[in-house]
Write an enzyme that holds these catalytic residues in place. Sequence first.
Site, PDB file in Angstrom:
ATOM      1  N   ASN A 193      30.201   5.516  44.298  1.00 28.77           N
ATOM      2  CA  ASN A 193      31.116   5.648  43.168  1.00 28.77           C
ATOM      3  C   ASN A 193      30.865   7.022  42.548  1.00 28.77           C
ATOM      4  O   ASN A 193      29.927   7.208  41.777  1.00 28.77           O
ATOM      5  CB  ASN A 193      30.837   4.524  42.156  1.00 28.77           C
ATOM      6  CG  ASN A 193      31.805   4.553  40.996  1.00 28.77           C
ATOM      7  OD1 ASN A 193      32.662   5.438  40.911  1.00 28.77           O
ATOM      8  ND2 ASN A 193      31.665   3.584  40.106  1.00 28.77           N
ATOM      9  N   HIS A 210      40.314  -1.229  37.079  1.00 28.81           N
ATOM     10  CA  HIS A 210      39.261  -2.249  37.254  1.00 28.81           C
ATOM     11  C   HIS A 210      39.644  -3.296  38.308  1.00 28.81           C
ATOM     12  O   HIS A 210      39.160  -4.427  38.268  1.00 28.81           O
ATOM     13  CB  HIS A 210      38.963  -3.004  35.944  1.00 28.81           C
ATOM     14  CG  HIS A 210      38.408  -2.165  34.849  1.00 28.81           C
ATOM     15  ND1 HIS A 210      38.812  -2.307  33.540  1.00 28.81           N
ATOM     16  CD2 HIS A 210      37.487  -1.186  34.855  1.00 28.81           C
ATOM     17  CE1 HIS A 210      38.165  -1.441  32.781  1.00 28.81           C
ATOM     18  NE2 HIS A 210      37.356  -0.744  33.561  1.00 28.81           N
ATOM     19  N   HIS A 241      37.745  -8.339  31.715  1.00 26.14           N
ATOM     20  CA  HIS A 241      36.724  -7.349  32.088  1.00 26.14           C
ATOM     21  C   HIS A 241      36.445  -6.523  30.837  1.00 26.14           C
ATOM     22  O   HIS A 241      37.241  -5.663  30.454  1.00 26.14           O
ATOM     23  CB  HIS A 241      37.230  -6.463  33.235  1.00 26.14           C
ATOM     24  CG  HIS A 241      36.282  -5.357  33.599  1.00 26.14           C
ATOM     25  ND1 HIS A 241      35.577  -5.331  34.777  1.00 26.14           N
ATOM     26  CD2 HIS A 241      35.915  -4.237  32.935  1.00 26.14           C
ATOM     27  CE1 HIS A 241      34.814  -4.248  34.813  1.00 26.14           C
ATOM     28  NE2 HIS A 241      35.009  -3.562  33.697  1.00 26.14           N
ATOM     29  N   LEU A 242      35.332  -6.823  30.174  1.00 20.37           N
ATOM     30  CA  LEU A 242      35.035  -6.167  28.896  1.00 20.37           C
ATOM     31  C   LEU A 242      33.768  -5.339  29.040  1.00 20.37           C
ATOM     32  O   LEU A 242      32.646  -5.860  28.931  1.00 20.37           O
ATOM     33  CB  LEU A 242      34.857  -7.227  27.790  1.00 20.37           C
ATOM     34  CG  LEU A 242      35.982  -8.277  27.664  1.00 20.37           C
ATOM     35  CD1 LEU A 242      35.646  -9.288  26.571  1.00 20.37           C
ATOM     36  CD2 LEU A 242      37.319  -7.607  27.381  1.00 20.37           C
ATOM     37  N   ARG A 286      26.109  -3.077  21.321  1.00 19.72           N
ATOM     38  CA  ARG A 286      24.790  -3.510  20.830  1.00 19.72           C
ATOM     39  C   ARG A 286      24.497  -2.949  19.450  1.00 19.72           C
ATOM     40  O   ARG A 286      23.947  -3.640  18.588  1.00 19.72           O
ATOM     41  CB  ARG A 286      23.692  -3.079  21.810  1.00 19.72           C
ATOM     42  CG  ARG A 286      23.634  -3.963  23.034  1.00 19.72           C
ATOM     43  CD  ARG A 286      22.765  -3.380  24.098  1.00 19.72           C
ATOM     44  NE  ARG A 286      23.455  -2.281  24.770  1.00 19.72           N
ATOM     45  CZ  ARG A 286      23.205  -1.895  26.004  1.00 19.72           C
ATOM     46  NH1 ARG A 286      22.269  -2.491  26.694  1.00 19.72           N
ATOM     47  NH2 ARG A 286      23.877  -0.913  26.562  1.00 19.72           N
ATOM     48  N   ILE A 340      30.033  -6.203  28.178  1.00 18.60           N
ATOM     49  CA  ILE A 340      30.227  -7.052  26.997  1.00 18.60           C
ATOM     50  C   ILE A 340      30.551  -8.486  27.420  1.00 18.60           C
ATOM     51  O   ILE A 340      29.973  -9.446  26.902  1.00 18.60           O
ATOM     52  CB  ILE A 340      31.356  -6.461  26.119  1.00 18.60           C
ATOM     53  CG1 ILE A 340      30.877  -5.144  25.492  1.00 18.60           C
ATOM     54  CG2 ILE A 340      31.791  -7.455  25.039  1.00 18.60           C
ATOM     55  CD1 ILE A 340      31.945  -4.385  24.718  1.00 18.60           C
ATOM     56  N   GLU A 399      29.677 -10.121  29.915  1.00 23.60           N
ATOM     57  CA  GLU A 399      28.538 -10.847  30.471  1.00 23.60           C
ATOM     58  C   GLU A 399      27.407 -11.031  29.466  1.00 23.60           C
ATOM     59  O   GLU A 399      26.590 -11.938  29.621  1.00 23.60           O
ATOM     60  CB  GLU A 399      27.978 -10.084  31.690  1.00 23.60           C
ATOM     61  CG  GLU A 399      28.910 -10.084  32.883  1.00 23.60           C
ATOM     62  CD  GLU A 399      28.480  -9.114  33.972  1.00 23.60           C
ATOM     63  OE1 GLU A 399      27.270  -8.888  34.141  1.00 23.60           O
ATOM     64  OE2 GLU A 399      29.368  -8.575  34.666  1.00 23.60           O
TER      65      GLU A 399
HETATM   66  P1  ADP Z   1      31.131   0.656  31.955  1.00 21.70           P
HETATM   67  O1  ADP Z   1      32.597   0.493  31.650  1.00 21.70           O
HETATM   68  O2  ADP Z   1      30.569   1.980  31.553  1.00 21.70           O
HETATM   69  O3  ADP Z   1      30.748   0.198  33.343  1.00 21.70           O
HETATM   70  P2  ADP Z   1      29.586  -1.638  31.065  1.00 21.70           P
HETATM   71  O4  ADP Z   1      30.271  -2.700  31.841  1.00 21.70           O
HETATM   72  O5  ADP Z   1      28.187  -1.288  31.423  1.00 21.70           O
HETATM   73  O6  ADP Z   1      30.479  -0.347  30.923  1.00 21.70           O
HETATM   74  O7  ADP Z   1      29.605  -2.115  29.522  1.00 21.70           O
HETATM   75  C1  ADP Z   1      29.111  -1.350  28.476  1.00 21.70           C
HETATM   76  C2  ADP Z   1      29.142  -2.203  27.200  1.00 21.70           C
HETATM   77  O8  ADP Z   1      28.463  -3.425  27.432  1.00 21.70           O
HETATM   78  C3  ADP Z   1      28.466  -1.548  26.011  1.00 21.70           C
HETATM   79  O9  ADP Z   1      29.230  -1.796  24.854  1.00 21.70           O
HETATM   80  C4  ADP Z   1      27.141  -2.273  25.910  1.00 21.70           C
HETATM   81  O10 ADP Z   1      26.721  -2.412  24.607  1.00 21.70           O
HETATM   82  C5  ADP Z   1      27.441  -3.606  26.515  1.00 21.70           C
HETATM   83  N1  ADP Z   1      26.265  -4.103  27.242  1.00 21.70           N
HETATM   84  C6  ADP Z   1      25.887  -3.771  28.450  1.00 21.70           C
HETATM   85  N2  ADP Z   1      24.748  -4.412  28.816  1.00 21.70           N
HETATM   86  C7  ADP Z   1      24.403  -5.151  27.792  1.00 21.70           C
HETATM   87  C8  ADP Z   1      23.310  -6.042  27.542  1.00 21.70           C
HETATM   88  N3  ADP Z   1      22.373  -6.288  28.441  1.00 21.70           N
HETATM   89  N4  ADP Z   1      23.294  -6.621  26.342  1.00 21.70           N
HETATM   90  C9  ADP Z   1      24.244  -6.389  25.446  1.00 21.70           C
HETATM   91  N5  ADP Z   1      25.308  -5.561  25.647  1.00 21.70           N
HETATM   92  C10 ADP Z   1      25.373  -4.952  26.799  1.00 21.70           C
END
Ligand code: ADP
Length: 402
Positions: free
Chosen positions: A8, A178, A205-206, A282, A330, A332
Amino acid sequence: MSMIIAVNAGSSSLKFQLYKMPGYEVLVQGNVERIGLESGQAVIKYNGKKEVVQDVFPTHKEGVDFILKVLLDYHIIASLDEIEACGHRIVHGGEYFNQSVVVDDDVVSKVEELCELAPLHNPAHLIGYHAFKEALPHSRHVFAFDTAFHQTLDKERYLYALPYEYYTDLGVRKYGAHGLSHQYVSQQVIQHLGNPKRSRIIVCHLGNGASISAVEDGKCIDTSMGFTPLSGVMMGTRSGDVDPSIMPYLCKKLNKTAQEVLDIYNKKSGMLGVSGISSDSRDVEQALFKEGNERALLTGLLYARNVSKYIGSYVMELGGVDVIAFTAGIGENVPYLRALIIDDVARALGCHIDVALNNQRSDESRVISLPSSQVEVMVVPTNEELVIVRDTVRLLGINEGE
Ligand code: ADP
Protein backbone atom coordinates in the site's frame (compact mmCIF):
# COMPACT_ATOMS: atom_id res chain seq x y z
CA MET A 1 6.39 -22.49 -0.93
CA SER A 2 6.06 -18.97 -2.29
CA MET A 3 5.71 -15.48 -0.88
CA ILE A 4 3.34 -12.73 -1.81
CA ILE A 5 3.73 -9.15 -0.74
CA ALA A 6 0.75 -6.85 -0.30
CA VAL A 7 1.74 -3.23 -0.91
CA ASN A 8 0.00 0.00 0.00
CA ALA A 9 2.10 2.88 -1.31
CA GLY A 10 1.21 6.39 -0.19
CA SER A 11 2.80 9.66 -1.23
CA SER A 12 5.37 9.46 1.58
CA SER A 13 4.89 5.95 2.93
CA LEU A 14 5.09 2.29 1.95
CA LYS A 15 3.05 -0.17 3.96
CA PHE A 16 3.54 -3.87 3.31
CA GLN A 17 2.69 -7.37 4.53
CA LEU A 18 4.50 -10.50 3.44
CA TYR A 19 2.37 -13.65 3.17
CA LYS A 20 3.66 -17.22 2.97
CA MET A 21 1.72 -19.49 0.63
CA PRO A 22 0.04 -21.84 0.76
CA GLY A 23 -1.85 -20.90 3.92
CA TYR A 24 -1.84 -17.09 3.99
CA GLU A 25 0.54 -16.87 6.96
CA VAL A 26 1.68 -13.27 7.62
CA LEU A 27 5.44 -13.45 8.17
CA VAL A 28 6.19 -9.77 8.53
CA GLN A 29 4.48 -6.43 8.19
CA GLY A 30 5.78 -2.93 8.24
CA ASN A 31 5.67 0.65 7.16
CA VAL A 32 8.37 2.88 5.73
CA GLU A 33 7.37 6.42 6.63
CA ARG A 34 8.48 9.95 5.78
CA ILE A 35 9.84 9.03 2.35
CA GLY A 36 11.37 12.09 0.68
CA LEU A 37 11.92 13.95 3.96
CA GLU A 38 15.19 14.65 5.73
CA SER A 39 14.66 11.95 8.32
CA GLY A 40 12.66 8.82 7.69
CA GLN A 41 11.55 5.89 9.81
CA ALA A 42 10.63 2.28 9.25
CA VAL A 43 8.57 0.10 11.56
CA ILE A 44 8.90 -3.65 11.10
CA LYS A 45 6.80 -6.21 12.99
CA TYR A 46 7.71 -9.89 12.87
CA ASN A 47 7.76 -12.87 15.23
CA GLY A 48 5.91 -10.85 17.86
CA LYS A 49 8.67 -8.22 17.84
CA LYS A 50 8.56 -4.61 16.70
CA GLU A 51 11.63 -2.81 15.40
CA VAL A 52 11.85 0.87 14.63
CA VAL A 53 14.67 1.95 12.32
CA GLN A 54 15.62 5.57 11.67
CA ASP A 55 17.01 6.12 8.19
CA VAL A 56 16.72 8.42 5.21
CA PHE A 57 14.55 7.33 2.28
CA PRO A 58 14.97 9.91 -0.50
CA THR A 59 12.50 8.09 -2.82
CA HIS A 60 10.23 5.04 -2.81
CA LYS A 61 13.03 3.08 -4.47
CA GLU A 62 15.15 3.33 -1.31
CA GLY A 63 12.05 2.34 0.70
CA VAL A 64 11.57 -0.81 -1.41
CA ASP A 65 15.29 -1.66 -1.27
CA PHE A 66 15.16 -1.27 2.53
CA ILE A 67 12.16 -3.60 2.85
CA LEU A 68 13.78 -6.28 0.67
CA LYS A 69 17.06 -6.00 2.58
CA VAL A 70 15.20 -6.44 5.87
CA LEU A 71 13.51 -9.58 4.55
CA LEU A 72 16.89 -11.04 3.63
CA ASP A 73 18.83 -9.81 6.68
CA TYR A 74 16.19 -11.11 9.13
CA HIS A 75 16.23 -14.47 7.25
CA ILE A 76 12.52 -14.15 6.53
CA ILE A 77 13.32 -15.11 2.95
CA ALA A 78 16.43 -16.82 1.58
CA SER A 79 16.29 -15.18 -1.83
CA LEU A 80 14.27 -12.46 -3.57
CA ASP A 81 13.17 -15.13 -6.07
CA GLU A 82 10.86 -16.49 -3.36
CA ILE A 83 8.63 -13.42 -3.75
CA GLU A 84 6.39 -14.71 -6.50
CA ALA A 85 3.94 -11.85 -6.66
CA CYS A 86 3.05 -8.36 -5.44
CA GLY A 87 -0.51 -7.17 -4.90
CA HIS A 88 -0.87 -3.39 -4.89
CA ARG A 89 -3.70 -1.35 -3.39
CA ILE A 90 -4.86 1.30 -5.87
CA VAL A 91 -7.27 3.95 -4.59
CA HIS A 92 -8.89 4.89 -7.90
CA GLY A 93 -9.88 2.49 -10.66
CA GLY A 94 -12.48 4.80 -12.19
CA GLU A 95 -15.01 3.02 -14.41
CA TYR A 96 -12.29 0.85 -15.94
CA PHE A 97 -11.99 -1.70 -13.16
CA ASN A 98 -14.78 -3.54 -11.38
CA GLN A 99 -12.37 -6.09 -9.95
CA SER A 100 -8.66 -6.67 -9.34
CA VAL A 101 -6.50 -7.26 -12.42
CA VAL A 102 -3.12 -8.65 -13.42
CA VAL A 103 -0.96 -5.66 -14.33
CA ASP A 104 0.08 -5.06 -17.94
CA ASP A 105 0.97 -1.90 -19.90
CA ASP A 106 -2.67 -1.12 -20.63
CA VAL A 107 -3.61 -1.35 -16.93
CA VAL A 108 -0.71 0.93 -15.99
CA SER A 109 -1.71 3.54 -18.57
CA LYS A 110 -5.33 3.51 -17.32
CA VAL A 111 -4.20 4.00 -13.72
CA GLU A 112 -1.95 6.82 -14.97
CA GLU A 113 -4.92 8.41 -16.70
CA LEU A 114 -6.89 8.20 -13.43
CA CYS A 115 -4.23 10.22 -11.56
CA GLU A 116 -6.34 13.23 -12.43
CA LEU A 117 -9.19 11.88 -10.30
CA ALA A 118 -6.93 10.81 -7.39
CA PRO A 119 -3.93 13.15 -7.53
CA LEU A 120 -2.81 12.36 -3.98
CA HIS A 121 -3.01 8.58 -4.31
CA ASN A 122 -2.67 7.04 -7.77
CA PRO A 123 0.71 8.64 -8.60
CA ALA A 124 2.13 7.30 -5.33
CA HIS A 125 0.74 3.81 -6.04
CA LEU A 126 2.41 3.84 -9.45
CA ILE A 127 5.73 4.92 -7.98
CA GLY A 128 5.47 2.02 -5.51
CA TYR A 129 4.58 -0.40 -8.31
CA HIS A 130 7.50 0.67 -10.50
CA ALA A 131 9.93 0.47 -7.58
CA PHE A 132 8.86 -3.10 -6.72
CA LYS A 133 8.83 -4.11 -10.39
CA GLU A 134 12.39 -2.92 -10.80
CA ALA A 135 13.61 -4.59 -7.62
CA LEU A 136 11.76 -7.87 -8.33
CA PRO A 137 11.89 -8.30 -12.11
CA HIS A 138 10.79 -11.95 -11.96
CA SER A 139 7.62 -11.39 -9.89
CA ARG A 140 4.08 -10.78 -11.17
CA HIS A 141 1.86 -7.91 -10.11
CA VAL A 142 -1.83 -7.43 -9.40
CA PHE A 143 -3.71 -4.18 -8.78
CA ALA A 144 -6.62 -4.24 -6.31
CA PHE A 145 -8.83 -1.15 -6.50
CA ASP A 146 -10.58 0.62 -3.65
CA THR A 147 -13.34 1.72 -6.02
CA ALA A 148 -13.99 -1.69 -7.67
CA PHE A 149 -16.50 -2.98 -5.08
CA HIS A 150 -18.66 0.12 -5.67
CA GLN A 151 -18.85 -0.34 -9.45
CA THR A 152 -22.09 -2.30 -8.94
CA LEU A 153 -23.99 0.89 -8.00
CA ASP A 154 -26.94 1.74 -10.27
CA LYS A 155 -26.74 4.90 -12.31
CA GLU A 156 -29.41 6.62 -10.23
CA ARG A 157 -27.20 6.07 -7.20
CA TYR A 158 -23.88 7.19 -8.62
CA LEU A 159 -24.98 10.18 -10.69
CA TYR A 160 -25.04 13.71 -9.34
CA ALA A 161 -27.87 16.01 -10.44
CA LEU A 162 -25.48 18.12 -12.49
CA PRO A 163 -25.51 18.60 -16.27
CA TYR A 164 -25.27 15.06 -17.67
CA GLU A 165 -22.26 15.94 -19.88
CA TYR A 166 -20.16 16.45 -16.76
CA TYR A 167 -20.54 12.71 -16.23
CA THR A 168 -20.06 11.59 -19.84
CA ASP A 169 -17.30 14.05 -20.74
CA LEU A 170 -15.54 14.66 -17.45
CA GLY A 171 -16.21 11.55 -15.36
CA VAL A 172 -18.02 13.42 -12.58
CA ARG A 173 -19.91 10.75 -10.60
CA LYS A 174 -19.79 8.89 -7.31
CA TYR A 175 -16.91 6.38 -7.20
CA GLY A 176 -16.78 5.54 -3.48
CA ALA A 177 -13.73 4.38 -1.52
CA HIS A 178 -12.61 1.82 1.11
CA GLY A 179 -13.99 -0.83 -1.25
CA LEU A 180 -11.51 -3.52 -0.17
CA SER A 181 -12.65 -3.07 3.43
CA HIS A 182 -16.38 -2.98 2.62
CA GLN A 183 -15.95 -6.12 0.53
CA TYR A 184 -14.00 -7.98 3.23
CA VAL A 185 -16.33 -7.03 6.07
CA SER A 186 -19.54 -7.77 4.17
CA GLN A 187 -18.17 -11.17 3.14
CA GLN A 188 -17.29 -11.95 6.76
CA VAL A 189 -20.82 -11.03 7.80
CA ILE A 190 -22.35 -13.18 5.04
CA GLN A 191 -20.25 -16.10 6.29
CA HIS A 192 -21.42 -15.41 9.84
CA LEU A 193 -25.02 -15.54 8.59
CA GLY A 194 -24.36 -18.98 7.06
CA ASN A 195 -23.98 -17.84 3.41
CA PRO A 196 -27.69 -17.15 2.75
CA LYS A 197 -28.86 -16.25 -0.78
CA ARG A 198 -30.40 -13.01 0.47
CA SER A 199 -28.69 -10.61 2.88
CA ARG A 200 -28.89 -6.91 3.67
CA ILE A 201 -25.82 -5.49 5.37
CA ILE A 202 -24.74 -1.97 6.28
CA VAL A 203 -20.99 -1.64 6.75
CA CYS A 204 -19.71 1.34 8.76
CA HIS A 205 -16.00 1.75 8.01
CA LEU A 206 -15.06 4.33 10.64
CA GLY A 207 -11.36 5.14 10.66
CA ASN A 208 -9.54 8.39 10.08
CA GLY A 209 -11.40 8.35 6.79
CA ALA A 210 -14.92 6.98 7.10
CA SER A 211 -17.55 5.59 4.76
CA ILE A 212 -20.80 3.68 5.02
CA SER A 213 -22.03 1.21 2.43
CA ALA A 214 -25.20 -0.74 1.72
CA VAL A 215 -24.56 -4.31 0.57
CA GLU A 216 -27.40 -6.42 -0.82
CA ASP A 217 -26.76 -10.13 -1.46
CA GLY A 218 -23.02 -9.45 -1.45
CA LYS A 219 -23.23 -6.55 -3.93
CA CYS A 220 -22.66 -2.95 -2.99
CA ILE A 221 -25.73 -0.89 -3.91
CA ASP A 222 -24.75 2.44 -2.36
CA THR A 223 -21.88 4.09 -0.52
CA SER A 224 -21.31 7.40 1.23
CA MET A 225 -18.07 8.59 -0.35
CA GLY A 226 -18.48 10.28 -3.69
CA PHE A 227 -16.43 11.78 -6.49
CA THR A 228 -13.66 12.06 -3.89
CA PRO A 229 -13.21 10.69 -0.37
CA LEU A 230 -14.31 14.03 1.09
CA SER A 231 -18.03 13.39 1.01
CA GLY A 232 -20.30 11.30 3.21
CA VAL A 233 -19.95 11.29 6.99
CA MET A 234 -17.66 13.59 8.98
CA MET A 235 -14.21 12.11 9.57
CA GLY A 236 -11.00 12.81 11.51
CA THR A 237 -10.20 16.00 9.60
CA ARG A 238 -12.66 15.83 6.67
CA SER A 239 -16.01 17.56 6.73
CA GLY A 240 -18.10 14.96 4.93
CA ASP A 241 -21.19 16.33 3.15
CA VAL A 242 -21.60 20.12 3.30
CA ASP A 243 -23.77 22.51 1.33
CA PRO A 244 -21.66 23.41 -1.76
CA SER A 245 -22.68 27.07 -1.41
CA ILE A 246 -20.59 27.34 1.76
CA MET A 247 -17.49 27.21 -0.47
CA PRO A 248 -17.91 30.56 -2.32
CA TYR A 249 -19.23 32.16 0.90
CA LEU A 250 -16.08 31.18 2.82
CA CYS A 251 -13.82 32.17 -0.07
CA LYS A 252 -15.30 35.64 0.07
CA LYS A 253 -15.45 35.99 3.87
CA LEU A 254 -11.99 34.54 4.54
CA ASN A 255 -10.39 35.96 1.41
CA LYS A 256 -9.18 32.51 0.41
CA THR A 257 -9.07 30.61 -2.87
CA ALA A 258 -11.32 27.61 -3.55
CA GLN A 259 -8.31 25.33 -3.15
CA GLU A 260 -7.49 26.84 0.25
CA VAL A 261 -11.06 26.36 1.46
CA LEU A 262 -11.04 22.81 0.09
CA ASP A 263 -7.91 22.21 2.14
CA ILE A 264 -9.85 23.35 5.21
CA TYR A 265 -12.64 20.89 4.34
CA ASN A 266 -10.05 18.14 3.99
CA LYS A 267 -7.57 18.87 6.75
CA LYS A 268 -9.11 21.12 9.40
CA SER A 269 -12.71 19.95 9.62
CA GLY A 270 -14.43 16.81 10.91
CA MET A 271 -13.64 15.81 14.51
CA LEU A 272 -10.71 18.21 14.61
CA GLY A 273 -12.74 21.18 13.42
CA VAL A 274 -15.80 20.58 15.55
CA SER A 275 -13.99 19.61 18.77
CA GLY A 276 -11.08 22.04 18.44
CA ILE A 277 -9.17 19.28 20.26
CA SER A 278 -7.86 16.65 17.85
CA SER A 279 -8.62 14.56 14.78
CA ASP A 280 -7.91 11.47 16.86
CA SER A 281 -11.00 10.04 18.51
CA ARG A 282 -8.94 8.94 21.52
CA ASP A 283 -8.11 12.56 22.40
CA VAL A 284 -11.71 13.62 21.93
CA GLU A 285 -12.90 10.71 24.10
CA GLN A 286 -10.45 11.62 26.83
CA ALA A 287 -11.57 15.26 26.84
CA LEU A 288 -15.16 14.08 27.13
CA PHE A 289 -14.80 11.49 29.88
CA LYS A 290 -11.96 13.08 31.89
CA GLU A 291 -12.90 16.76 31.62
CA GLY A 292 -16.54 16.72 30.55
CA ASN A 293 -15.57 18.92 27.60
CA GLU A 294 -18.75 20.16 25.91
CA ARG A 295 -17.31 20.42 22.40
CA ALA A 296 -16.05 16.85 22.75
CA LEU A 297 -19.60 15.78 23.65
CA LEU A 298 -21.01 17.69 20.69
CA THR A 299 -18.43 16.07 18.39
CA GLY A 300 -19.50 12.58 19.45
CA LEU A 301 -23.19 13.41 19.03
CA LEU A 302 -22.65 15.00 15.62
CA TYR A 303 -20.50 12.08 14.50
CA ALA A 304 -23.15 9.57 15.56
CA ARG A 305 -25.88 11.58 13.82
CA ASN A 306 -23.84 11.74 10.62
CA VAL A 307 -23.46 7.95 10.60
CA SER A 308 -26.99 7.12 11.74
CA LYS A 309 -28.52 9.26 8.98
CA TYR A 310 -26.71 7.16 6.41
CA ILE A 311 -27.78 3.96 8.16
CA GLY A 312 -31.38 5.21 8.00
CA SER A 313 -31.25 6.01 4.31
CA TYR A 314 -29.56 2.68 3.51
CA VAL A 315 -32.22 0.76 5.44
CA MET A 316 -34.70 2.37 3.05
CA GLU A 317 -32.61 1.42 0.02
CA LEU A 318 -32.13 -2.15 1.18
CA GLY A 319 -35.77 -2.53 2.24
CA GLY A 320 -34.59 -3.47 5.74
CA VAL A 321 -31.32 -4.60 7.26
CA ASP A 322 -30.06 -7.86 8.74
CA VAL A 323 -26.69 -6.75 10.12
CA ILE A 324 -25.01 -3.43 10.87
CA ALA A 325 -21.24 -4.03 10.98
CA PHE A 326 -18.61 -1.70 12.43
CA THR A 327 -15.00 -1.75 11.29
CA ALA A 328 -11.69 0.22 11.14
CA GLY A 329 -9.96 2.20 13.93
CA ILE A 330 -13.05 3.80 15.45
CA GLY A 331 -15.55 1.13 14.40
CA GLU A 332 -13.43 -1.57 16.03
CA ASN A 333 -12.21 0.29 19.11
CA VAL A 334 -14.56 3.00 20.29
CA PRO A 335 -17.58 1.56 22.15
CA TYR A 336 -19.18 4.89 23.13
CA LEU A 337 -19.45 6.03 19.50
CA ARG A 338 -20.91 2.66 18.45
CA ALA A 339 -23.41 2.98 21.29
CA LEU A 340 -24.39 6.54 20.30
CA ILE A 341 -24.88 5.51 16.66
CA ILE A 342 -27.02 2.47 17.48
CA ASP A 343 -28.95 4.54 20.02
CA ASP A 344 -29.89 6.94 17.20
CA VAL A 345 -31.43 4.15 15.11
CA ALA A 346 -32.75 1.96 17.94
CA ARG A 347 -36.28 3.39 17.97
CA ALA A 348 -36.80 2.89 14.24
CA LEU A 349 -35.02 -0.43 13.86
CA GLY A 350 -35.62 -2.12 17.22
CA CYS A 351 -31.92 -2.85 17.52
CA HIS A 352 -30.16 -2.86 20.85
CA ILE A 353 -26.56 -3.27 21.90
CA ASP A 354 -25.45 -5.50 24.77
CA VAL A 355 -23.50 -2.99 26.87
CA ALA A 356 -21.02 -5.55 28.22
CA LEU A 357 -20.33 -7.04 24.78
CA ASN A 358 -19.95 -3.57 23.29
CA ASN A 359 -17.39 -2.62 25.93
CA GLN A 360 -15.37 -5.82 25.57
CA ARG A 361 -12.01 -5.50 23.79
CA SER A 362 -11.21 -8.13 21.22
CA ASP A 363 -9.47 -8.53 17.87
CA GLU A 364 -12.07 -11.09 16.83
CA SER A 365 -15.15 -10.62 14.72
CA ARG A 366 -18.14 -10.58 17.10
CA VAL A 367 -21.81 -9.82 17.67
CA ILE A 368 -22.46 -6.98 20.15
CA SER A 369 -26.26 -6.78 20.00
CA LEU A 370 -28.71 -8.39 22.43
CA PRO A 371 -30.35 -11.65 21.29
CA SER A 372 -33.69 -9.79 21.31
CA SER A 373 -32.39 -7.10 18.92
CA GLN A 374 -34.26 -7.04 15.62
CA VAL A 375 -31.04 -6.24 13.76
CA GLU A 376 -27.71 -7.86 14.56
CA VAL A 377 -24.89 -5.45 15.30
CA MET A 378 -21.36 -6.73 14.74
CA VAL A 379 -17.76 -5.58 15.07
CA VAL A 380 -15.64 -7.04 12.26
CA PRO A 381 -11.92 -6.19 12.17
CA THR A 382 -11.09 -5.26 8.60
CA ASN A 383 -8.27 -6.84 6.58
CA GLU A 384 -7.73 -5.05 3.30
CA GLU A 385 -4.35 -6.73 2.72
CA LEU A 386 -5.96 -10.16 2.83
CA VAL A 387 -8.38 -9.13 0.05
CA ILE A 388 -5.42 -7.94 -2.05
CA VAL A 389 -3.47 -11.15 -1.48
CA ARG A 390 -6.46 -13.43 -2.07
CA ASP A 391 -7.15 -11.68 -5.38
CA THR A 392 -3.47 -11.94 -6.31
CA VAL A 393 -3.51 -15.67 -5.57
CA ARG A 394 -6.75 -16.22 -7.52
CA LEU A 395 -5.72 -14.20 -10.57
CA LEU A 396 -2.24 -15.70 -10.80
CA GLY A 397 -3.32 -19.28 -10.04
CA ILE A 398 -1.05 -19.59 -6.99
CA ASN A 399 -1.60 -22.59 -4.69
CA GLU A 400 -3.85 -21.49 -1.80
CA GLY A 401 -3.62 -24.54 0.45
CA GLU A 402 -6.76 -25.60 2.29
P1 ADP B 1 -6.88 5.16 8.76
O1 ADP B 1 -8.06 5.71 8.00
O2 ADP B 1 -5.73 6.11 8.86
O3 ADP B 1 -6.50 3.75 8.37
P2 ADP B 1 -7.69 3.96 11.28
O4 ADP B 1 -8.62 2.93 10.76
O5 ADP B 1 -6.41 3.51 11.89
O6 ADP B 1 -7.44 5.11 10.23
O7 ADP B 1 -8.50 4.80 12.39
C1 ADP B 1 -7.97 5.90 13.05
C2 ADP B 1 -8.97 6.32 14.15
O8 ADP B 1 -9.28 5.20 14.96
C3 ADP B 1 -8.44 7.40 15.07
O9 ADP B 1 -9.48 8.32 15.34
C4 ADP B 1 -8.09 6.65 16.33
O10 ADP B 1 -8.31 7.40 17.47
C5 ADP B 1 -9.01 5.47 16.29
N1 ADP B 1 -8.34 4.29 16.86
C6 ADP B 1 -7.49 3.50 16.26
N2 ADP B 1 -7.05 2.51 17.08
C7 ADP B 1 -7.64 2.71 18.23
C8 ADP B 1 -7.60 2.03 19.49
N3 ADP B 1 -6.86 0.95 19.69
N4 ADP B 1 -8.35 2.55 20.46
C9 ADP B 1 -9.10 3.62 20.25
N5 ADP B 1 -9.19 4.29 19.07
C10 ADP B 1 -8.46 3.84 18.08
